[in-house]
Write a protein that holds these residues in place. Structure first.
Motif, PDB file in Angstrom:
ATOM      1  N   THR A   1      13.028 -28.782 -15.513  1.00 54.29           N
ATOM      2  CA  THR A   1      12.457 -27.499 -15.915  1.00 54.29           C
ATOM      3  C   THR A   1      13.523 -26.670 -16.624  1.00 54.29           C
ATOM      4  O   THR A   1      14.666 -26.597 -16.166  1.00 54.29           O
ATOM      5  CB  THR A   1      11.948 -26.730 -14.678  1.00 54.29           C
ATOM      6  N   HIS A   2      13.155 -26.035 -17.731  1.00 55.01           N
ATOM      7  CA  HIS A   2      14.102 -25.182 -18.453  1.00 55.01           C
ATOM      8  C   HIS A   2      14.361 -23.909 -17.654  1.00 55.01           C
ATOM      9  O   HIS A   2      13.425 -23.210 -17.268  1.00 55.01           O
ATOM     10  CB  HIS A   2      13.571 -24.815 -19.834  1.00 55.01           C
TER      11      HIS A   2
ATOM     12  N   SER B   1      22.858 -22.277 -13.124  1.00 51.04           N
ATOM     13  CA  SER B   1      23.332 -22.151 -11.744  1.00 51.04           C
ATOM     14  C   SER B   1      22.195 -21.779 -10.783  1.00 51.04           C
ATOM     15  O   SER B   1      22.361 -21.863  -9.567  1.00 51.04           O
ATOM     16  CB  SER B   1      24.470 -21.126 -11.643  1.00 51.04           C
ATOM     17  N   ASP B   2      21.034 -21.392 -11.309  1.00 46.74           N
ATOM     18  CA  ASP B   2      19.870 -21.069 -10.476  1.00 46.74           C
ATOM     19  C   ASP B   2      19.049 -22.306 -10.103  1.00 46.74           C
ATOM     20  O   ASP B   2      18.152 -22.235  -9.277  1.00 46.74           O
ATOM     21  CB  ASP B   2      18.944 -20.081 -11.202  1.00 46.74           C
ATOM     22  N   ARG B   3      19.365 -23.448 -10.711  1.00 49.07           N
ATOM     23  CA  ARG B   3      18.555 -24.660 -10.514  1.00 49.07           C
ATOM     24  C   ARG B   3      18.469 -25.066  -9.039  1.00 49.07           C
ATOM     25  O   ARG B   3      17.432 -25.474  -8.551  1.00 49.07           O
ATOM     26  CB  ARG B   3      19.106 -25.825 -11.325  1.00 49.07           C
TER      27      ARG B   3
ATOM     28  N   LYS C   1      13.301 -13.024 -14.532  1.00 48.86           N
ATOM     29  CA  LYS C   1      13.463 -13.470 -15.920  1.00 48.86           C
ATOM     30  C   LYS C   1      14.271 -14.768 -16.023  1.00 48.86           C
ATOM     31  O   LYS C   1      14.224 -15.445 -17.039  1.00 48.86           O
ATOM     32  CB  LYS C   1      14.112 -12.378 -16.758  1.00 48.86           C
ATOM     33  N   HIS C   2      14.985 -15.130 -14.955  1.00 48.77           N
ATOM     34  CA  HIS C   2      15.768 -16.366 -14.967  1.00 48.77           C
ATOM     35  C   HIS C   2      14.919 -17.599 -14.671  1.00 48.77           C
ATOM     36  O   HIS C   2      15.409 -18.720 -14.793  1.00 48.77           O
ATOM     37  CB  HIS C   2      16.893 -16.301 -13.926  1.00 48.77           C
ATOM     38  N   TYR C   3      13.690 -17.396 -14.257  1.00 49.03           N
ATOM     39  CA  TYR C   3      12.845 -18.506 -13.813  1.00 49.03           C
ATOM     40  C   TYR C   3      11.542 -18.555 -14.596  1.00 49.03           C
ATOM     41  O   TYR C   3      11.076 -17.544 -15.118  1.00 49.03           O
ATOM     42  CB  TYR C   3      12.524 -18.351 -12.318  1.00 49.03           C
ATOM     43  N   PRO C   4      10.895 -19.734 -14.625  1.00 45.10           N
ATOM     44  CA  PRO C   4       9.575 -19.813 -15.251  1.00 45.10           C
ATOM     45  C   PRO C   4       8.547 -19.030 -14.436  1.00 45.10           C
ATOM     46  O   PRO C   4       8.758 -18.756 -13.247  1.00 45.10           O
ATOM     47  CB  PRO C   4       9.261 -21.313 -15.248  1.00 45.10           C
ATOM     48  N   ASN C   5       7.458 -18.672 -15.061  1.00 40.61           N
ATOM     49  CA  ASN C   5       6.400 -17.918 -14.386  1.00 40.61           C
ATOM     50  C   ASN C   5       5.558 -18.893 -13.549  1.00 40.61           C
ATOM     51  O   ASN C   5       4.635 -19.522 -14.059  1.00 40.61           O
ATOM     52  CB  ASN C   5       5.533 -17.194 -15.421  1.00 40.61           C
ATOM     53  N   GLU C   6       5.932 -19.011 -12.272  1.00 44.68           N
ATOM     54  CA  GLU C   6       5.218 -19.906 -11.355  1.00 44.68           C
ATOM     55  C   GLU C   6       4.871 -19.143 -10.087  1.00 44.68           C
ATOM     56  O   GLU C   6       5.583 -18.219  -9.696  1.00 44.68           O
ATOM     57  CB  GLU C   6       6.074 -21.131 -11.026  1.00 44.68           C
ATOM     58  N   ASP C   7       3.770 -19.529  -9.431  1.00 42.01           N
ATOM     59  CA  ASP C   7       3.265 -18.798  -8.266  1.00 42.01           C
ATOM     60  C   ASP C   7       4.244 -18.720  -7.104  1.00 42.01           C
ATOM     61  O   ASP C   7       4.199 -17.781  -6.325  1.00 42.01           O
ATOM     62  CB  ASP C   7       1.960 -19.426  -7.760  1.00 42.01           C
ATOM     63  N   PHE C   8       5.122 -19.698  -6.957  1.00 42.68           N
ATOM     64  CA  PHE C   8       6.021 -19.707  -5.803  1.00 42.68           C
ATOM     65  C   PHE C   8       7.301 -18.900  -6.039  1.00 42.68           C
ATOM     66  O   PHE C   8       8.148 -18.808  -5.158  1.00 42.68           O
ATOM     67  CB  PHE C   8       6.361 -21.142  -5.378  1.00 42.68           C
ATOM     68  N   ILE C   9       7.418 -18.283  -7.210  1.00 45.71           N
ATOM     69  CA  ILE C   9       8.590 -17.465  -7.531  1.00 45.71           C
ATOM     70  C   ILE C   9       8.159 -16.010  -7.592  1.00 45.71           C
ATOM     71  O   ILE C   9       7.248 -15.658  -8.336  1.00 45.71           O
ATOM     72  CB  ILE C   9       9.214 -17.897  -8.870  1.00 45.71           C
TER      73      ILE C   9
END
Length: 73
Positions: A27-28, A33-35, A54-62
């Motif tokens: 996943t991009h 370092s957040d991976r 903003k560092h993560y994709p828009n997903e329900d678990f985030i």
């Protein structure tokens, strides 16, 4: 935070935590370092609570802390 509170927290993590080795995703992510947080939450079907959405994709678990608290148990 007092030394006593830190010790209590670390003891709880040691007692109730589960050690995992998640698969590394492709996943991009804006910040590589957040991976580790992303992959661990995804592997465990958990929730990733962060102040940096903003560092993560828009997903329900985030979600951010407010969203997590509004979600309830």
């Amino acid at each position: 935070m007092s030394q006593e509170v830190r010790r209590f927290f670390l003891d709880a993590v040691e007692c109730f935590g589960v050690l995992i080795e998640p698969a590394v995703s492709d996943t991009h992510l804006t910040d590589e370092s957040d991976r580790k947080f992303y992959d661990a939450a995804k592997e465990c079907s958990g929730v990733l609570v962060t102040g940096n959405l903003k560092h993560y994709p828009n997903e329900d678990f985030i979600m951010n802390p407010a969203g997590f608290l509004q979600r309830g148990l």
